[in-house]
Design an enzyme around this catalytic site. Sequence first.
Site, PDB file in Angstrom:
ATOM      1  N   CYS A  48       0.872  -1.207  -0.118  1.00  0.00           N
ATOM      2  CA  CYS A  48      -0.368   0.012  -0.225  1.00  0.00           C
ATOM      3  C   CYS A  48       0.531   0.937  -0.255  1.00  0.00           C
ATOM      4  O   CYS A  48       2.221   1.227   0.827  1.00  0.00           O
ATOM      5  CB  CYS A  48      -0.705  -0.162   1.689  1.00  0.00           C
ATOM      6  SG  CYS A  48      -1.806  -1.866   1.251  1.00  0.00           S
ATOM      7  N   GLN A  72      -3.128  -6.561  -8.546  1.00  0.00           N
ATOM      8  CA  GLN A  72      -4.227  -7.449  -7.224  1.00  0.00           C
ATOM      9  C   GLN A  72      -5.289  -6.936  -6.568  1.00  0.00           C
ATOM     10  O   GLN A  72      -5.543  -5.900  -6.339  1.00  0.00           O
ATOM     11  CB  GLN A  72      -3.078  -7.492  -5.659  1.00  0.00           C
ATOM     12  CG  GLN A  72      -3.604  -7.918  -4.826  1.00  0.00           C
ATOM     13  CD  GLN A  72      -3.158  -7.757  -2.752  1.00  0.00           C
ATOM     14  OE1 GLN A  72      -2.776  -7.188  -2.111  1.00  0.00           O
ATOM     15  NE2 GLN A  72      -2.873  -9.024  -2.722  1.00  0.00           N
ATOM     16  N   TYR A 123      -8.723  -8.253   5.005  1.00  0.00           N
ATOM     17  CA  TYR A 123     -10.063  -7.922   3.936  1.00  0.00           C
ATOM     18  C   TYR A 123     -11.121  -8.869   3.726  1.00  0.00           C
ATOM     19  O   TYR A 123     -11.124 -10.327   4.013  1.00  0.00           O
ATOM     20  CB  TYR A 123      -9.297  -7.835   3.065  1.00  0.00           C
ATOM     21  CG  TYR A 123      -8.187  -6.685   3.233  1.00  0.00           C
ATOM     22  CD1 TYR A 123      -8.423  -5.358   3.972  1.00  0.00           C
ATOM     23  CD2 TYR A 123      -6.705  -6.805   3.227  1.00  0.00           C
ATOM     24  CE1 TYR A 123      -7.388  -4.387   5.282  1.00  0.00           C
ATOM     25  CE2 TYR A 123      -5.567  -5.460   3.918  1.00  0.00           C
ATOM     26  CZ  TYR A 123      -5.973  -4.754   4.507  1.00  0.00           C
ATOM     27  OH  TYR A 123      -5.401  -4.220   5.133  1.00  0.00           O
ATOM     28  N   ARG A 156      -3.615 -14.336  -3.325  1.00  0.00           N
ATOM     29  CA  ARG A 156      -2.978 -13.910  -1.780  1.00  0.00           C
ATOM     30  C   ARG A 156      -3.997 -14.323  -0.621  1.00  0.00           C
ATOM     31  O   ARG A 156      -4.666 -13.916  -0.435  1.00  0.00           O
ATOM     32  CB  ARG A 156      -2.538 -13.009  -1.183  1.00  0.00           C
ATOM     33  CG  ARG A 156      -1.778 -12.260  -0.115  1.00  0.00           C
ATOM     34  CD  ARG A 156      -1.249 -11.044  -0.088  1.00  0.00           C
ATOM     35  NE  ARG A 156      -0.042 -11.365  -0.830  1.00  0.00           N
ATOM     36  CZ  ARG A 156       1.547 -10.808   0.034  1.00  0.00           C
ATOM     37  NH1 ARG A 156       0.747 -10.024   0.539  1.00  0.00           N
ATOM     38  NH2 ARG A 156       2.423 -11.086  -0.646  1.00  0.00           N
ATOM     39  N   GLY A 174       9.018  -7.404  -0.145  1.00  0.00           N
ATOM     40  CA  GLY A 174       8.209  -6.298   0.130  1.00  0.00           C
ATOM     41  C   GLY A 174       9.021  -5.565   0.365  1.00  0.00           C
ATOM     42  O   GLY A 174      10.210  -4.433  -0.665  1.00  0.00           O
ATOM     43  N   ARG A 175       9.643  -5.267   1.780  1.00  0.00           N
ATOM     44  CA  ARG A 175       9.762  -4.122   2.485  1.00  0.00           C
ATOM     45  C   ARG A 175      11.926  -3.946   1.676  1.00  0.00           C
ATOM     46  O   ARG A 175      11.985  -2.543   2.130  1.00  0.00           O
ATOM     47  CB  ARG A 175      10.144  -4.194   4.151  1.00  0.00           C
ATOM     48  CG  ARG A 175       8.728  -4.229   4.596  1.00  0.00           C
ATOM     49  CD  ARG A 175       9.032  -3.564   6.196  1.00  0.00           C
ATOM     50  NE  ARG A 175       6.997  -3.987   6.210  1.00  0.00           N
ATOM     51  CZ  ARG A 175       6.976  -4.020   7.728  1.00  0.00           C
ATOM     52  NH1 ARG A 175       8.161  -4.289   8.328  1.00  0.00           N
ATOM     53  NH2 ARG A 175       5.580  -3.985   7.854  1.00  0.00           N
TER      54      ARG A 175
END
Length: 365
Positions: A27, A103, A187, A235, A328-329
């Site tokens: 995000c 996604q 979610y 996912r 990711g990070r």
Amino acid sequence: MSQPALFTPLAIRNVTFRNRLWVSPMCQYSVVKLDGAPTAWHSVHLGAMAVGGAGLVMTESTAVEAIGRISNRDTGIWNDEQRDAWKPIVDFITAHGAVAGIQLGHAGRKASIYPDWDYPGAQGTMPDQEGGWQTVSASHTAFDGYLPADALTIAQIDALVETWGHAARRSVEAGFRVIELHAAHGYLLHQFLSPLSNERTDAYGGPLENRARLLLRIIEHVRGVIGDDVALFVRVSATDWVDGGWNEAETAKIADWARASGADLFDISSGGNVTGVKIPVGPGYQVPLAHFVKQHSHISTAAVGLVTTPELANSIVENGRSDAVFIGREMLRDPHFALRAAIELGAEIDYWPSQYLRAKPKPSA
């Protein structure tokens, strides 16, 4: 020296990934016009990782409808203007050798929150007067610290299946070659899957086959919309990390159902549906979950979760614990992580950007 497993190609349907080092959805909360259309920020953010050698570059969770956004600064693909804004970003990613993936998500009861910045001290649901909206979910029960959601009616569920199909069609029109359905992190689709958030007593609640019904309907419908060439990922959070919640055994079971409905790969994450749980966070902490699903189902998997070194990423694929690794990070810290990993692992690749060749390090002796 043989090619490291991380840098061997992978083909899924008619999509070939140049390596198995992929960019995880992340995000950005950067749509300042609040219209759901990606911006120059998204172009640079995603484009840099394509230039940086990733095999797949995945967008952030992109909402299938306006009320499905996590925050009002999220991207969407519920209209043609958003589709057209995505197309040049997809073209750039593709031109630099990476596969472009999107996604598709709906935040359900975790929608309409304050973005991570610009609202000092604000948490939870953003009220209507500040730009928020009424959320929806499998059931009325609120996520901890958020306002209650409206339980979706059967008619609304039917409409949502079509909504996901429209978003998938626009995604293909924009040029995306991978569609990922977001059924993780608490979610909407995860809210249906988990007995901790799904209190329904109709055909969408109770037994596992009922709780999985919406996800499977969406997979089948989306596959019909996108055709046979485009890869379809899901996912999932493989566990809620709490007794009585969603778990890896249920994940493996629905993985086979999902494959029969048209899915190609399960992208394995965890958590996000309930608060106050103890998660054993550490390097590669979710890899055992991906390995479990790979061992107990017949679908390809990808692993994610604090994978920050080329050696760890390569070992995951080399040892058969998953078919690919999402980063990711570490990609945020170093958008050229894939190029660096190739050097450190001694991989032979032909996609160093010509503009950057003068900076290409020489392998250690």
